[in-house]
Design an enzyme around this catalytic site. Sequence first.
Site, PDB file in Angstrom:
ATOM      1  N   LYS A  13       0.490  -1.278  -0.304  1.00 31.09           N
ATOM      2  CA  LYS A  13       0.172  -0.213   0.307  1.00 31.09           C
ATOM      3  C   LYS A  13       0.662   1.275   0.144  1.00 31.09           C
ATOM      4  O   LYS A  13       1.879   1.441   0.696  1.00 31.09           O
ATOM      5  CB  LYS A  13      -1.166   0.033   1.166  1.00 31.09           C
ATOM      6  CG  LYS A  13      -1.831  -1.122   1.343  1.00 31.09           C
ATOM      7  CD  LYS A  13      -2.678  -0.693   2.310  1.00 31.09           C
ATOM      8  CE  LYS A  13      -3.972  -2.577   2.221  1.00 31.09           C
ATOM      9  NZ  LYS A  13      -4.855  -2.024   3.681  1.00 31.09           N
ATOM     10  N   TYR A  53     -12.073  -2.735  -3.873  1.00 28.80           N
ATOM     11  CA  TYR A  53     -12.553  -3.281  -2.388  1.00 28.80           C
ATOM     12  C   TYR A  53     -14.522  -3.227  -2.485  1.00 28.80           C
ATOM     13  O   TYR A  53     -14.972  -3.015  -0.952  1.00 28.80           O
ATOM     14  CB  TYR A  53     -12.096  -1.799  -1.808  1.00 28.80           C
ATOM     15  CG  TYR A  53     -11.133  -2.010  -1.056  1.00 28.80           C
ATOM     16  CD1 TYR A  53     -10.622  -2.767   0.061  1.00 28.80           C
ATOM     17  CD2 TYR A  53     -10.041  -0.757  -1.186  1.00 28.80           C
ATOM     18  CE1 TYR A  53      -9.827  -3.291   0.285  1.00 28.80           C
ATOM     19  CE2 TYR A  53      -8.445  -1.164  -0.019  1.00 28.80           C
ATOM     20  CZ  TYR A  53      -8.410  -2.658   0.677  1.00 28.80           C
ATOM     21  OH  TYR A  53      -7.729  -2.030   0.751  1.00 28.80           O
ATOM     22  N   PHE A  61     -16.267   2.696   6.825  1.00 28.73           N
ATOM     23  CA  PHE A  61     -14.490   3.259   6.628  1.00 28.73           C
ATOM     24  C   PHE A  61     -14.249   3.356   5.008  1.00 28.73           C
ATOM     25  O   PHE A  61     -13.443   3.439   4.625  1.00 28.73           O
ATOM     26  CB  PHE A  61     -13.509   2.605   7.504  1.00 28.73           C
ATOM     27  CG  PHE A  61     -13.486   1.435   7.209  1.00 28.73           C
ATOM     28  CD1 PHE A  61     -12.437   0.635   6.197  1.00 28.73           C
ATOM     29  CD2 PHE A  61     -14.172   0.608   8.254  1.00 28.73           C
ATOM     30  CE1 PHE A  61     -12.773  -1.074   6.518  1.00 28.73           C
ATOM     31  CE2 PHE A  61     -14.185  -1.144   8.407  1.00 28.73           C
ATOM     32  CZ  PHE A  61     -13.608  -1.386   7.364  1.00 28.73           C
ATOM     33  N   ARG A  89      -0.883 -13.924   4.898  1.00 28.79           N
ATOM     34  CA  ARG A  89      -1.514 -13.269   5.765  1.00 28.79           C
ATOM     35  C   ARG A  89      -0.911 -13.768   7.382  1.00 28.79           C
ATOM     36  O   ARG A  89      -0.763 -12.957   7.726  1.00 28.79           O
ATOM     37  CB  ARG A  89      -2.753 -14.963   6.477  1.00 28.79           C
ATOM     38  CG  ARG A  89      -3.892 -14.418   5.127  1.00 28.79           C
ATOM     39  CD  ARG A  89      -5.334 -14.451   5.220  1.00 28.79           C
ATOM     40  NE  ARG A  89      -6.045 -14.356   6.133  1.00 28.79           N
ATOM     41  CZ  ARG A  89      -6.265 -12.987   6.134  1.00 28.79           C
ATOM     42  NH1 ARG A  89      -6.873 -11.778   4.957  1.00 28.79           N
ATOM     43  NH2 ARG A  89      -7.120 -12.615   7.306  1.00 28.79           N
ATOM     44  N   ASN A 116      -1.731   0.348   6.960  1.00 25.27           N
ATOM     45  CA  ASN A 116      -1.448  -0.907   7.384  1.00 25.27           C
ATOM     46  C   ASN A 116      -0.329  -1.511   6.455  1.00 25.27           C
ATOM     47  O   ASN A 116      -0.400  -2.680   6.486  1.00 25.27           O
ATOM     48  CB  ASN A 116      -2.618  -1.947   7.874  1.00 25.27           C
ATOM     49  CG  ASN A 116      -3.291  -2.578   6.669  1.00 25.27           C
ATOM     50  OD1 ASN A 116      -3.332  -1.772   5.813  1.00 25.27           O
ATOM     51  ND2 ASN A 116      -4.450  -3.134   6.826  1.00 25.27           N
ATOM     52  N   HIS A 119      -1.838  -5.697   1.433  1.00 34.27           N
ATOM     53  CA  HIS A 119      -2.823  -6.340   1.679  1.00 34.27           C
ATOM     54  C   HIS A 119      -2.710  -7.821   1.280  1.00 34.27           C
ATOM     55  O   HIS A 119      -1.978  -8.050   0.292  1.00 34.27           O
ATOM     56  CB  HIS A 119      -4.426  -6.030   0.381  1.00 34.27           C
ATOM     57  CG  HIS A 119      -5.558  -6.394   0.420  1.00 34.27           C
ATOM     58  ND1 HIS A 119      -6.034  -6.585   1.439  1.00 34.27           N
ATOM     59  CD2 HIS A 119      -5.298  -7.233  -1.020  1.00 34.27           C
ATOM     60  CE1 HIS A 119      -7.224  -7.613   0.502  1.00 34.27           C
ATOM     61  NE2 HIS A 119      -7.179  -7.768  -1.045  1.00 34.27           N
ATOM     62  N   GLU A 130      -9.895 -11.086  -6.680  1.00 30.87           N
ATOM     63  CA  GLU A 130      -8.873 -10.350  -7.010  1.00 30.87           C
ATOM     64  C   GLU A 130      -7.417 -10.773  -7.721  1.00 30.87           C
ATOM     65  O   GLU A 130      -7.116  -8.954  -8.320  1.00 30.87           O
ATOM     66  CB  GLU A 130      -8.327  -9.914  -5.629  1.00 30.87           C
ATOM     67  CG  GLU A 130      -8.815  -9.089  -4.352  1.00 30.87           C
ATOM     68  CD  GLU A 130      -9.049  -9.783  -4.068  1.00 30.87           C
ATOM     69  OE1 GLU A 130      -9.210  -9.600  -2.249  1.00 30.87           O
ATOM     70  OE2 GLU A 130      -7.185 -10.509  -3.245  1.00 30.87           O
TER      71      GLU A 130
HETATM   72  P1  CMP Z   1      -7.576  -4.830   3.743  1.00 29.96           P
HETATM   73  O1  CMP Z   1      -6.834  -5.945   4.051  1.00 29.96           O
HETATM   74  O2  CMP Z   1      -6.852  -3.903   2.881  1.00 29.96           O
HETATM   75  O3  CMP Z   1      -8.533  -5.068   3.705  1.00 29.96           O
HETATM   76  C1  CMP Z   1      -9.620  -4.229   4.266  1.00 29.96           C
HETATM   77  C2  CMP Z   1      -8.973  -3.126   4.967  1.00 29.96           C
HETATM   78  O4  CMP Z   1      -9.759  -2.063   4.995  1.00 29.96           O
HETATM   79  C3  CMP Z   1      -8.006  -3.698   5.882  1.00 29.96           C
HETATM   80  O5  CMP Z   1      -6.776  -3.998   5.398  1.00 29.96           O
HETATM   81  C4  CMP Z   1      -8.036  -2.449   6.928  1.00 29.96           C
HETATM   82  O6  CMP Z   1      -6.795  -1.767   6.283  1.00 29.96           O
HETATM   83  C5  CMP Z   1      -8.940  -1.486   6.657  1.00 29.96           C
HETATM   84  N1  CMP Z   1      -9.755  -1.586   8.037  1.00 29.96           N
HETATM   85  C6  CMP Z   1     -10.142  -2.256   8.651  1.00 29.96           C
HETATM   86  N2  CMP Z   1     -11.173  -2.026   9.591  1.00 29.96           N
HETATM   87  C7  CMP Z   1     -10.969  -0.244   9.663  1.00 29.96           C
HETATM   88  C8  CMP Z   1     -11.036   0.782  10.263  1.00 29.96           C
HETATM   89  N3  CMP Z   1     -12.035   0.603  11.187  1.00 29.96           N
HETATM   90  N4  CMP Z   1     -10.918   2.345   9.648  1.00 29.96           N
HETATM   91  C9  CMP Z   1     -10.496   2.545   8.358  1.00 29.96           C
HETATM   92  N5  CMP Z   1      -9.985   1.105   8.119  1.00 29.96           N
HETATM   93  C10 CMP Z   1     -10.092  -0.296   8.222  1.00 29.96           C
END
Ligand code: CMP
Length: 140
Positions: A13, A53, A61, A89, A116, A119, A130
Amino acid sequence: MTQDVQQTLSIIKPDAVQRDFIGNIISRFEGAGLKIVAMQMKQLSKSEAETFYAIHKERPFFGELVDFISSDKVVIMVLEGEDAIQANRDIMGATNPDDAKAGTIRHDISLSIGENSVHGSDSEANAKIEIEQFFPEILK
Ligand code: CMP
């Protein structure tokens, strides 16, 4: 017992690309025996991010998620190996870096639950969807 060879989609990311963690993250995948069989660096359009997404579109969010993933360049990869979905994972760690175990990408690198760093597909069904979006030619 031998595990099935699987493919999974990984995205590095914007927060990790901006902070020069591409090599660090790829080394973790390769070091764990996951092979990179497709890779592309690009900035996603809003529309590509919304498609990617789509399963989260009812979440509060969702807008934030789409804005962040399309805010700058990302590295999109297909990883292949035994039990690749779970292996990826495990290397990533828990979604929220506060909950991620030491030695995982999210513990070591990530800034917040949104920023984070990586993904990874969460199931075989979603891995197919995906991979189909970005690398239809590689899908097994
Ligand atoms: P990802 O694995 O990319 O898939 C969905 C994403 O949603 C996850 O990683 C997080 O980065 C994001 N996410 C999950 N919970 C929250 C939250 N409470 N606020 C913002 N982003 C979130």
